[in-house]
Design a protein around this motif. Sequence first.
Motif, PDB file in Angstrom:
ATOM      1  N   ILE A  87      82.971  12.808 -25.542  1.00 32.33           N
ATOM      2  CA  ILE A  87      82.239  12.883 -26.801  1.00 32.33           C
ATOM      3  C   ILE A  87      82.504  11.695 -27.678  1.00 32.33           C
ATOM      4  N   LYS A  88      81.565  10.995 -28.184  1.00 29.42           N
ATOM      5  CA  LYS A  88      81.665  10.001 -29.088  1.00 29.42           C
ATOM      6  C   LYS A  88      80.781  10.164 -30.149  1.00 29.42           C
ATOM      7  N   GLY A  89      80.807   9.343 -30.937  1.00 26.74           N
ATOM      8  CA  GLY A  89      79.897   9.280 -32.080  1.00 26.74           C
ATOM      9  C   GLY A  89      80.312   8.531 -33.286  1.00 26.74           C
ATOM     10  N   VAL A  90      79.603   8.673 -34.504  1.00 24.34           N
ATOM     11  CA  VAL A  90      79.606   7.708 -35.622  1.00 24.34           C
ATOM     12  C   VAL A  90      79.111   8.538 -36.735  1.00 24.34           C
ATOM     13  N   VAL A  91      79.918   8.456 -37.931  1.00 23.50           N
ATOM     14  CA  VAL A  91      79.456   8.882 -39.276  1.00 23.50           C
ATOM     15  C   VAL A  91      79.091   7.599 -39.919  1.00 23.50           C
ATOM     16  N   PHE A  92      77.628   7.324 -40.235  1.00 24.24           N
ATOM     17  CA  PHE A  92      77.369   6.223 -40.880  1.00 24.24           C
ATOM     18  C   PHE A  92      77.137   6.622 -42.255  1.00 24.24           C
ATOM     19  N   ASN A  93      77.378   5.560 -43.219  1.00 28.83           N
ATOM     20  CA  ASN A  93      77.410   5.617 -44.594  1.00 28.83           C
ATOM     21  C   ASN A  93      76.916   4.440 -45.242  1.00 28.83           C
ATOM     22  N   CYS A 135      87.955  16.133 -27.097  1.00 26.00           N
ATOM     23  CA  CYS A 135      88.881  15.321 -27.816  1.00 26.00           C
ATOM     24  C   CYS A 135      87.692  14.268 -28.188  1.00 26.00           C
ATOM     25  N   PRO A 136      87.074  14.463 -29.522  1.00 27.56           N
ATOM     26  CA  PRO A 136      86.100  13.467 -29.695  1.00 27.56           C
ATOM     27  C   PRO A 136      86.465  12.009 -30.358  1.00 27.56           C
ATOM     28  N   GLU A 137      85.699  11.204 -30.132  1.00 30.85           N
ATOM     29  CA  GLU A 137      85.999   9.932 -30.752  1.00 30.85           C
ATOM     30  C   GLU A 137      84.847   9.571 -31.684  1.00 30.85           C
ATOM     31  N   ILE A 138      85.199   9.938 -32.859  1.00 29.69           N
ATOM     32  CA  ILE A 138      84.154   9.300 -34.128  1.00 29.69           C
ATOM     33  C   ILE A 138      84.515   8.387 -35.036  1.00 29.69           C
ATOM     34  N   LYS A 139      83.682   7.269 -34.974  1.00 27.25           N
ATOM     35  CA  LYS A 139      84.155   6.263 -35.745  1.00 27.25           C
ATOM     36  C   LYS A 139      83.524   6.373 -37.284  1.00 27.25           C
ATOM     37  N   GLY A 151      74.953  10.344 -42.627  1.00 28.36           N
ATOM     38  CA  GLY A 151      74.773  11.485 -41.688  1.00 28.36           C
ATOM     39  C   GLY A 151      75.834  10.888 -40.590  1.00 28.36           C
ATOM     40  N   ILE A 152      75.655  11.794 -39.550  1.00 29.87           N
ATOM     41  CA  ILE A 152      76.597  11.882 -38.176  1.00 29.87           C
ATOM     42  C   ILE A 152      75.457  11.952 -36.937  1.00 29.87           C
ATOM     43  N   PHE A 153      75.989  11.371 -35.940  1.00 31.18           N
ATOM     44  CA  PHE A 153      75.568  11.236 -34.531  1.00 31.18           C
ATOM     45  C   PHE A 153      76.301  11.482 -33.531  1.00 31.18           C
ATOM     46  N   LEU A 154      76.487  12.371 -32.719  1.00 34.50           N
ATOM     47  CA  LEU A 154      77.436  12.703 -31.752  1.00 34.50           C
ATOM     48  C   LEU A 154      76.741  12.590 -30.272  1.00 34.50           C
ATOM     49  N   PHE A 155      77.366  12.106 -29.301  1.00 33.27           N
ATOM     50  CA  PHE A 155      76.783  12.178 -27.982  1.00 33.27           C
ATOM     51  C   PHE A 155      77.693  12.334 -27.036  1.00 33.27           C
TER      52      PHE A 155
END
Length: 337
Positions: A186-192, A217-221, A233-237
């Motif tokens: 699982i990866k993702g990004v929190v964009f601000n 074990c997510p990798e969220i940038k 917001g947040i995007f996960l995939f």
Amino acid sequence: MITIDGSYLEGGGQIVRTAISLSAITKKPVKIINIRKNRKNPGLSNQHIACVEAVSKICNANVEGLLKGSETLIFYPEDITAKNFEIDIKTAGSISLVIQSILPMCLAINKNIEITLIGGTNVEFSPPIDYIKKITLKFLENIGINSEINIIERGFFPEGGGIVKISLKPSKIVPLELIENKNIEIKGVVFNQDLDENISKRIRKSASDILLNKGFCPEIKLENREGKSTGVGIFLFNKYIGSDCLGKKGLLSETVGKIASEDLLEELGTKMAIDSHLADQIIPFMPFSDIKIGVSKITNHTLTNIYVVEKFFDVKFNIEEYSKDNAKGYVISTKGV
């Protein structure tokens, strides 16, 4: 001329986007009636007009009824020409939905096109631009569609002002069979954009805690930018499964992360190859080759796109329930024309 009822099932702008795309590719004129007839504000909006204008520029179409609020549109496609251009939606209307309407043009062009789109990149009631880049385009690569997206600036409601460049490349559909999803990454990004960075951190922590608790074990940038509009917001995939949530006034940061992570887990729980949002996006490409795909559930958006596609091609879609081991969902297939 093909006539399509714009109030059928889902009854939204998707009917317009799919119909004009397929009209351009097949060179079959189309008349769309009752456009968004049952919606609060029926007829075409700025975003739908931008979709039609974008496709029109590529196929040199003559269009009747291209006015805000119009409930009838007649689209006469001409020859395809590959040329670069810009489309300004002039509102926070969804750039992602305009991209959906022009992606099928990859099947008709003979050289690369670069299109600059100005509007909303992350807005309600449409896929975030991150979904289009990380899921839609990646899946379409598997069936031969070649395109690239560059996010220059994000645009949120109400200001808009987001800028995205998309490159379309000549493509040909190839067969694919993909039923189940066995990927666990699982990866993702929190964009601000122009908000306190602590908001981003709280969103990420909330989403990460929930996913960690379920064994992932997510990798969220974290992505922090400055721009013309303000939003978060947040995007996960996970492979071809995605989820997102936009922040808004009165919604706790922790709730934003919770909604996105729980939506992703629900889709992943089916073990099917693609999520319900991607299913309707790939329907317009399926008549061009033998494609068999597993999806978490069948939505009205998917059934609506099938209705439109079957108007243009002598093809029938098959939808079958699927249940094997821990996987449970549906399989969509067609033999192509």
